[in-house]
Design a protein around this motif. Structure first.
Motif, PDB file in Angstrom:
ATOM      1  N   GLN A 191      -0.212  -7.771  -4.895  1.00 56.03           N
ATOM      2  CA  GLN A 191      -1.162  -6.667  -4.862  1.00 56.03           C
ATOM      3  C   GLN A 191      -0.439  -5.332  -4.686  1.00 56.03           C
ATOM      4  O   GLN A 191       0.418  -5.195  -3.797  1.00 56.03           O
ATOM      5  CB  GLN A 191      -2.158  -6.863  -3.715  1.00 56.03           C
ATOM      6  N   THR A 211      -3.658   0.871  -9.127  1.00 54.03           N
ATOM      7  CA  THR A 211      -4.047  -0.195  -8.202  1.00 54.03           C
ATOM      8  C   THR A 211      -4.460  -1.442  -8.971  1.00 54.03           C
ATOM      9  O   THR A 211      -5.320  -1.385  -9.850  1.00 54.03           O
ATOM     10  CB  THR A 211      -5.200   0.272  -7.305  1.00 54.03           C
ATOM     11  N   THR A 247      -1.642  -1.372  -4.096  1.00 55.79           N
ATOM     12  CA  THR A 247      -2.772  -0.497  -3.816  1.00 55.79           C
ATOM     13  C   THR A 247      -2.250   0.919  -3.629  1.00 55.79           C
ATOM     14  O   THR A 247      -1.372   1.154  -2.800  1.00 55.79           O
ATOM     15  CB  THR A 247      -3.528  -0.947  -2.561  1.00 55.79           C
ATOM     16  N   ALA A 264      -6.761  -5.004 -12.634  1.00 59.34           N
ATOM     17  CA  ALA A 264      -7.542  -4.271 -11.646  1.00 59.34           C
ATOM     18  C   ALA A 264      -8.896  -4.957 -11.465  1.00 59.34           C
ATOM     19  O   ALA A 264      -9.355  -5.681 -12.364  1.00 59.34           O
ATOM     20  CB  ALA A 264      -7.729  -2.833 -12.101  1.00 59.34           C
ATOM     21  N   SER A 290      -3.405   4.670  -2.672  1.00 54.62           N
ATOM     22  CA  SER A 290      -4.481   5.445  -2.058  1.00 54.62           C
ATOM     23  C   SER A 290      -4.378   6.909  -2.494  1.00 54.62           C
ATOM     24  O   SER A 290      -3.300   7.438  -2.729  1.00 54.62           O
ATOM     25  CB  SER A 290      -4.399   5.343  -0.544  1.00 54.62           C
ATOM     26  N   LEU A 350       0.846  -1.185   0.000  1.00 56.07           N
ATOM     27  CA  LEU A 350       0.000   0.000   0.000  1.00 56.07           C
ATOM     28  C   LEU A 350       0.882   1.235   0.000  1.00 56.07           C
ATOM     29  O   LEU A 350       1.816   1.344   0.802  1.00 56.07           O
ATOM     30  CB  LEU A 350      -0.900  -0.012   1.242  1.00 56.07           C
ATOM     31  N   PRO A 379      -3.798   6.341  -8.198  1.00 56.38           N
ATOM     32  CA  PRO A 379      -4.816   5.365  -7.754  1.00 56.38           C
ATOM     33  C   PRO A 379      -5.200   4.381  -8.861  1.00 56.38           C
ATOM     34  O   PRO A 379      -5.492   3.219  -8.568  1.00 56.38           O
ATOM     35  CB  PRO A 379      -5.991   6.259  -7.359  1.00 56.38           C
TER      36      PRO A 379
END
Length: 124
Positions: free
Chosen positions: A119, A90, A121, A40, A123, A11, A87
């Motif tokens: 993964q 992601t 991600t 995605a 934000s 993240l 974003p």
């Protein structure tokens, strides 16, 4: 048979950076172009970047100038340095290998092998 194992996902805030790694085993990769794809949620898997054994590279327009693919042939490892993340970056990122002996300038890969995915991600 080639086994691919990704690492380095996580993240991060928009504008940040991440570096993905893909460790390959099973065969020498001198006849393989390597690359990255991403998927995605609710979307199809899409090509991100590719690199030949001779280290020529090719990128999707969406990541050009922000992502850098590289490989360490001695370590059988491929990297994806991702900067200025957005974003919309992601996704689950997959390492891929395409058997393509003699290819000096890769384009979009047609993979013969896939990793399990990692993964990423971003934000806002």
């Amino acid at each position: 048979q080639v086994q691919l194992v990704e690492s380095g996902g996580g993240l991060v805030q928009a504008g940040g950076s991440l570096r993905l790694s893909c460790a390959a085993s099973g065969r020498t990769l001198s006849s393989y172009a390597m690359g990255w794809f991403r998927q995605a949620p609710g979307k199809e898997r899409e090509f991100v970047a590719a690199i030949s054994w001779s280290k020529n590279t090719y990128y999707a327009d969406s990541v050009k100038g922000r992502f850098t693919i590289s490989r360490d042939n001695a370590k059988n490892t491929v990297y994806l340095q991702m900067n200025s993340l957005k974003p919309e970056d992601t996704a689950v990122y997959y390492c891929a290998a395409e058997f393509s002996p003699g290819t000096r300038y890769p384009t979009v890969l047609t993979p013969d092998y896939w990793g399990q995915g990692t993964q990423v991600t971003v934000s806002s």
